[in-house]
Design an enzyme around this catalytic site. Structure first.
Site, mmCIF file in Angstrom:
data_model
loop_
_atom_site.group_PDB
_atom_site.id
_atom_site.type_symbol
_atom_site.label_atom_id
_atom_site.label_comp_id
_atom_site.label_asym_id
_atom_site.label_seq_id
_atom_site.Cartn_x
_atom_site.Cartn_y
_atom_site.Cartn_z
ATOM 1 N N PRO A 115 14.251 -0.971 68.815
ATOM 2 C CA PRO A 115 13.763 -2.341 68.987
ATOM 3 C C PRO A 115 12.820 -2.513 70.181
ATOM 4 O O PRO A 115 12.136 -3.524 70.280
ATOM 5 C CB PRO A 115 15.041 -3.163 69.160
ATOM 6 C CG PRO A 115 16.095 -2.189 69.547
ATOM 7 C CD PRO A 115 15.698 -0.860 68.987
ATOM 8 N N GLU A 170 24.183 2.124 71.000
ATOM 9 C CA GLU A 170 23.588 1.292 72.047
ATOM 10 C C GLU A 170 22.246 1.834 72.514
ATOM 11 O O GLU A 170 21.570 1.204 73.318
ATOM 12 C CB GLU A 170 24.532 1.185 73.247
ATOM 13 C CG GLU A 170 25.871 0.568 72.911
ATOM 14 C CD GLU A 170 25.727 -0.816 72.275
ATOM 15 O OE1 GLU A 170 25.054 -1.659 72.872
ATOM 16 O OE2 GLU A 170 26.303 -1.030 71.189
ATOM 17 N N ARG A 214 2.982 4.449 50.351
ATOM 18 C CA ARG A 214 2.214 3.732 49.329
ATOM 19 C C ARG A 214 0.716 3.702 49.611
ATOM 20 O O ARG A 214 -0.077 3.373 48.738
ATOM 21 C CB ARG A 214 2.779 2.336 49.084
ATOM 22 C CG ARG A 214 2.647 1.406 50.250
ATOM 23 C CD ARG A 214 3.398 0.123 49.992
ATOM 24 N NE ARG A 214 2.759 -0.722 48.989
ATOM 25 C CZ ARG A 214 1.614 -1.373 49.180
ATOM 26 N NH1 ARG A 214 0.976 -1.278 50.324
ATOM 27 N NH2 ARG A 214 1.112 -2.111 48.222
ATOM 28 N N ASP A 242 -3.628 -5.757 48.555
ATOM 29 C CA ASP A 242 -2.455 -6.265 49.256
ATOM 30 C C ASP A 242 -2.687 -7.484 50.104
ATOM 31 O O ASP A 242 -3.760 -7.674 50.631
ATOM 32 C CB ASP A 242 -1.966 -5.245 50.282
ATOM 33 C CG ASP A 242 -1.407 -4.048 49.632
ATOM 34 O OD1 ASP A 242 -1.167 -4.112 48.431
ATOM 35 O OD2 ASP A 242 -1.221 -3.061 50.345
HETATM 36 N N1 ADE Z 1 16.663 0.046 65.634
HETATM 37 C C1 ADE Z 1 17.361 -1.080 65.926
HETATM 38 N N2 ADE Z 1 16.596 -2.161 65.787
HETATM 39 C C2 ADE Z 1 15.351 -1.727 65.397
HETATM 40 C C3 ADE Z 1 14.117 -2.368 65.118
HETATM 41 N N3 ADE Z 1 13.963 -3.693 65.187
HETATM 42 N N4 ADE Z 1 13.066 -1.590 64.775
HETATM 43 C C4 ADE Z 1 13.187 -0.253 64.727
HETATM 44 N N5 ADE Z 1 14.332 0.405 64.971
HETATM 45 C C5 ADE Z 1 15.410 -0.326 65.312
#
Ligand code: ADE
Length: 250
Positions: A88, A115, A153, A168
């Site tokens: 994230p 975590e 793709r 697209d």
């Molecule tokens: N792992 C946990 N959350 C994620 C996200 N938003 N994008 C990529 N990998 C992740």
């Protein structure tokens, strides 16, 4: 292209990668996607892949050594392999990034877990970190599937001409126009007359106008960078003055 995916949960990836367009692309040899079980690269009788964080706090952190072993094996010295950690905190994955990755001969997608991942993995083993959006998943597996799907793709031969990636949403920075199929009336709602007119010029213009209208309504942020024709620019100026798509239909 070859895509190697490193995960503690191969079962989360194998079934989705065997289905539909990705499954067919793999069977036809258009993309070579291989899933690697991180645990097989962990040492010792218990094959430990995670430990608690130094400094305390909850959760478990993926250890660097098993990841280093698998990444080193997949990236022989001097080879051109782009190694990406899914997490994230990464750079945002977008259609533009998908196009960028589709030009690479080889990708390694590393799924983060729990975590987090020991910071030395980001510092010394991966080329970059990618995030698929501002939300937190339980692990990088769904994100690796998203990246593998969006990239595959775009590869030559994967989509037929009919629905080639050029049509697209996002190909020109706009959302796609609405689509309809049979029946002509569903729960009292009909299909726009123009789509049944057989007039290809009118249909193309309607689709262009509706694509711009939908983008204006739902994702005006995309219009800051979209690449517009002079007529689209004129329509957009109209929307900004309070006109709607139907004001421009003949
Ligand atoms: N792992 C946990 N959350 C994620 C996200 N938003 N994008 C990529 N990998 C992740």
């Amino acid at each position: 292209m070859r895509i190697d995916i490193v995960t503690l949960f191969p079962g989360m990836l194998e079934a989705p990668l065997a289905e539909s367009i990705l499954g067919r692309a793999r069977a036809r040899g258009l993309v070579d996607i291989r899933v690697h079980d991180l645990r097989e690269h962990a040492e010792g009788r218990h094959r430990v892949t995670d430990e608690p964080p130094f400094g305390g706090g909850g959760g478990m952190i993926l250890k660097p050594e098993p990841l280093a072993a698998v990444i080193d094996a997949l990236r022989p010295a001097g080879s051109s392999v782009r190694v990406i950690l899914l997490g994230p905190a990464g750079r945002r994955f977008t259609q533009a990034v998908a196009h960028e990755l589709a030009r690479e001969p080889r990708l390694v997608l590393v799924c983060g877990r729990y975590e987090g991942v020991d910071e030395r993995v980001s510092e010394t083993l991966v080329d970059e970190e990618l995030s698929i959006g501002d939300y937190v998943l339980t692990g990088g597996e769904p994100a690796a599937l998203v990246v593998a799907d969006a990239v595959t793709r775009l590869l030559p031969g994967v989509l037929g001409d009919e629905n080639a990636a050029g049509h697209d949403s996002f190909a020109r920075g706009l959302l796609e126009h609405p689509q309809y199929t049979r029946p002509e009336v569903f729960r009292g709602v009909g299909v726009p007359e123009v789509l049944r007119s057989g007039d290809h010029g009118r249909i193309a213009r309607w689709r262009q106008l509706m694509s711009l209208w939908r983008t204006w309504q739902r994702r005006p942020d995309l219009l800051e960078t979209a690449d517009l024709t002079p007529e689209e620019q004129k329509w957009l100026d109209g929307f900004r003055q309070g006109r709607t798509a139907s004001d421009f239909l003949d």
